[in-house]
Write a protein that holds these residues in place. Sequence first.
Motif, short mmCIF file in Angstrom:
data_model
loop_
_atom_site.label_atom_id
_atom_site.label_comp_id
_atom_site.label_asym_id
_atom_site.label_seq_id
_atom_site.Cartn_x
_atom_site.Cartn_y
_atom_site.Cartn_z
N VAL B 97 0.84 -1.20 0.00
CA VAL B 97 0.00 0.00 0.00
C VAL B 97 0.87 1.25 0.00
CG1 VAL B 97 -1.68 1.35 1.33
CG2 VAL B 97 -2.00 -1.12 1.08
N ILE B 106 -9.75 13.64 1.90
CA ILE B 106 -10.76 14.58 1.42
C ILE B 106 -10.94 15.64 2.50
CG2 ILE B 106 -13.21 14.84 0.78
CD1 ILE B 106 -13.06 11.97 -0.37
N LYS B 108 -12.57 18.03 5.00
CA LYS B 108 -13.86 18.10 5.71
C LYS B 108 -13.68 19.05 6.89
CE LYS B 108 -17.53 15.27 7.57
NZ LYS B 108 -17.94 14.00 8.13
N LEU B 113 -9.18 14.70 5.92
CA LEU B 113 -9.68 13.49 6.58
C LEU B 113 -9.37 12.26 5.71
CD1 LEU B 113 -11.31 12.07 8.82
CD2 LEU B 113 -13.41 12.74 7.62
N TYR B 114 -8.79 11.24 6.33
CA TYR B 114 -8.48 10.00 5.62
C TYR B 114 -9.70 9.47 4.87
CZ TYR B 114 -7.50 5.05 4.83
OH TYR B 114 -7.34 3.81 4.25
N ALA B 115 -9.52 9.13 3.62
CA ALA B 115 -10.63 8.57 2.83
C ALA B 115 -10.37 7.12 2.42
CB ALA B 115 -10.89 9.43 1.60
N SER B 117 -6.87 4.16 1.21
CA SER B 117 -5.50 3.87 0.80
C SER B 117 -5.49 2.45 0.25
CB SER B 117 -4.53 4.00 1.98
OG SER B 117 -5.00 3.29 3.10
N ILE B 130 -12.13 4.34 -3.99
CA ILE B 130 -13.25 4.58 -3.06
C ILE B 130 -14.54 4.67 -3.87
CG2 ILE B 130 -13.04 7.13 -3.10
CD1 ILE B 130 -13.60 6.93 0.02
N SER B 131 -15.64 4.28 -3.28
CA SER B 131 -16.92 4.36 -3.98
C SER B 131 -18.03 4.61 -2.98
CB SER B 131 -17.17 3.07 -4.77
OG SER B 131 -17.12 1.97 -3.91
N MET B 133 -19.79 7.22 -2.28
CA MET B 133 -19.79 8.48 -1.52
C MET B 133 -21.02 9.29 -1.92
SD MET B 133 -15.80 9.68 -1.61
CE MET B 133 -15.60 9.79 -3.41
N SER B 188 2.70 2.81 6.68
CA SER B 188 1.64 1.96 6.11
C SER B 188 1.13 2.51 4.79
CB SER B 188 0.49 1.82 7.09
OG SER B 188 -0.16 3.05 7.25
N ARG B 189 1.35 3.81 4.56
CA ARG B 189 0.85 4.45 3.33
C ARG B 189 1.58 5.77 3.13
NH1 ARG B 189 -3.13 7.71 6.00
NH2 ARG B 189 -3.61 6.78 8.02
N MET B 192 1.76 8.91 5.44
CA MET B 192 2.19 8.81 6.83
C MET B 192 3.68 9.07 7.03
SD MET B 192 -0.41 8.59 8.76
CE MET B 192 0.09 7.98 10.39
N ASP B 333 4.17 3.11 11.71
CA ASP B 333 3.27 4.27 11.73
C ASP B 333 3.19 4.90 13.11
OD1 ASP B 333 2.62 4.12 9.07
OD2 ASP B 333 0.46 4.24 9.41
N TRP B 337 4.07 8.73 13.53
CA TRP B 337 3.05 9.65 14.05
C TRP B 337 3.62 10.44 15.22
CZ3 TRP B 337 0.35 9.71 18.82
CH2 TRP B 337 -0.69 10.64 18.88
#
Lengths: 357, 357
Positions: B97, B106, B108, B113-115, B117, B130-131, B133, B188-189, B192, B333, B337
């Motif tokens: 990933v 996205i 917000k 905000l994480y959407a 990965s 993603i789908s 929405m 992880s992505r 990060m 991560d 972080w």
Amino acid sequence: MKRFFLLTVALLTVWAAAAQMRFVDATELNLIGKALPTPHPYHRIDTVAYKGFTKGENQQVRCSAGLALVFKTNSTRIDLEPQYTSFVYAGASTPRVASEGFDLYIRKDGEWLYAASRAPKKRGEAYTMISRMDSSEKECLLYLPNYSELTSLRVGVDEGATITPMENPFRHKIVIFGSSFTHGVSTSRAGMSYPMQIGRNTGLCFCSIACSGNCKLQPYFADYLGDVKDADAMVFDAFSNPDAKMIEERLIPFIERIRAKLPSTPLIFVQTIYRESGNFDLRSRKIEEDKRDMARRQMAEAMKRFDNVYFVDKADLTGTDHVTSADGTHPSDLGYWRWAQNLQPELLKVFRKCGIR
Amino acid sequence: MKRFFLLTVALLTVWAAAAQMRFVDATELNLIGKALPTPHPYHRIDTVAYKGFTKGENQQVRCSAGLALVFKTNSTRIDLEPQYTSFVYAGASTPRVASEGFDLYIRKDGEWLYAASRAPKKRGEAYTMISRMDSSEKECLLYLPNYSELTSLRVGVDEGATITPMENPFRHKIVIFGSSFTHGVSTSRAGMSYPMQIGRNTGLCFCSIACSGNCKLQPYFADYLGDVKDADAMVFDAFSNPDAKMIEERLIPFIERIRAKLPSTPLIFVQTIYRESGNFDLRSRKIEEDKRDMARRQMAEAMKRFDNVYFVDKADLTGTDHVTSADGTHPSDLGYWRWAQNLQPELLKVFRKCGIR
């Protein structure tokens, strides 16, 4: 001439490195974390004796997730020589260190301190986990791979060093059955699944029957769990894989089936965590909310019907800042660490009620 | 007959899924995070114009680490169709990933905000990020893979939906040059890595020239960085890869070489983090301590010689509980972080001194 000299040096180095290590078979040490004994040393469930599992589930319970080797050694270096079956985990969010590598801790001042985590560069080859340590005797805790099937494992130490099995340093026997979360999918290494973290923090022995994607309240898992007569408690991450309808239909019969064999073992169910996929994917959000609601309803009913059945339903176990997801479903190490930190006091409360300290 | 019916349904489903998506080339959107323009859209440095890099360094600066696409869309689904060169990252601590997948946020309530990965199941195939929405217009921030070389990227939206480039939502231009840590190895992505986290938290634009294992104060990197005339500041994770001797020999000439082209750009050096490999491996501990000591000595000298050169030398950026390592060297991560959380206020202090707010 220079090339010949370099070749000689290289060969001597290889010979010296090989010569100084002595390998013992891991079966001569102490393997902990298994709910019931198995004929195969690194399988979690005897898939010849226990039937009903799908092909995928059979594969998973032959993986070594949650198993750990405990031993003492005064070696300054520890090598590993694992042999694997051809099965290779294909998940995109889990690194090789976790799926086929090993995770080593050494006890220091009474705590399990991270020492090394590493996968072989090439499967099946001997490799060095850690080296250049002092030569004091050390208590070692070595987690086996989360998502590989081992056929054998040998542990290498300095030729003159000692290596001996160690008594299980963890007390009680808590069986934990769960989904990919419990399996530790997307952790960075085997010791970071939340049950293994809580185990190191508390000194309690968790035996994991985690089965990624396949913790769906199946009767054949209930039959297996019912045979673990000496468990002090069982913990279930049982609402992460089934949908709301499955939970409605299967939860009560699942508990009934375990209770037929284990009339009083404490059974502790844990609510499924928030999935970050629901931040924008409205269907994912709805499916997860329905599951959580159904889990609440069915657990209320279960706690009426059965004694010693508990439900830990705490929100936001991985925080509220939405930074913990590896892939929308599985937490990263950040999420697993918070999960362990937040779940641990809740579990300890229930354990204390059940006389587990 | 039943089989024919099922086949027809399957084909119609595939057709419907394909038909409803419209693809635009990512070059029609806005790609941010590049220190200087390159002829190839997804390379970080123009390796035809800039010479002196090793083969491995050339490969790394052609990877898309730190680059992100920003666009607006009211699509309910976002697909990606990435094409890669044959280069595949082989590190054992980084999941797919992060190394070849994408990481979507996205906006917000003013926050990223994480959407989603996700990496493609099979390289080079179109896949759904993603789908499902809602169809409100969304501001999207899509990080490109950390450790792959893209040849092209297409973004798919619902056939009737809009997709338009978005203005860079990040302000200022902070170039960050560093090691695998800055590159984000074992995250992880892609979002990060600590510079990308600090970027989202503060709204500052970080342009990453991270080069795993190869941030060694090389003169050719100084030459490149000296050409970034419009940088508001440069941050250096410059003491993670070189050993003490290299730091002693190279640091002052490296700064001199940049200063020849950039007389006043603030240059902020950051101390290397504690490596968990040093918990028991005595040589690893010694090497790291020597590096940190030498960095301190050389930075004291550098700050005497040059104006606007800073050193952030804060301990324990990843905590003191030793649970943050993925492989003894790289944080997971959890470590990244904490690193971002702890480094951010230190960097902001220096930025404020330099008028960067």
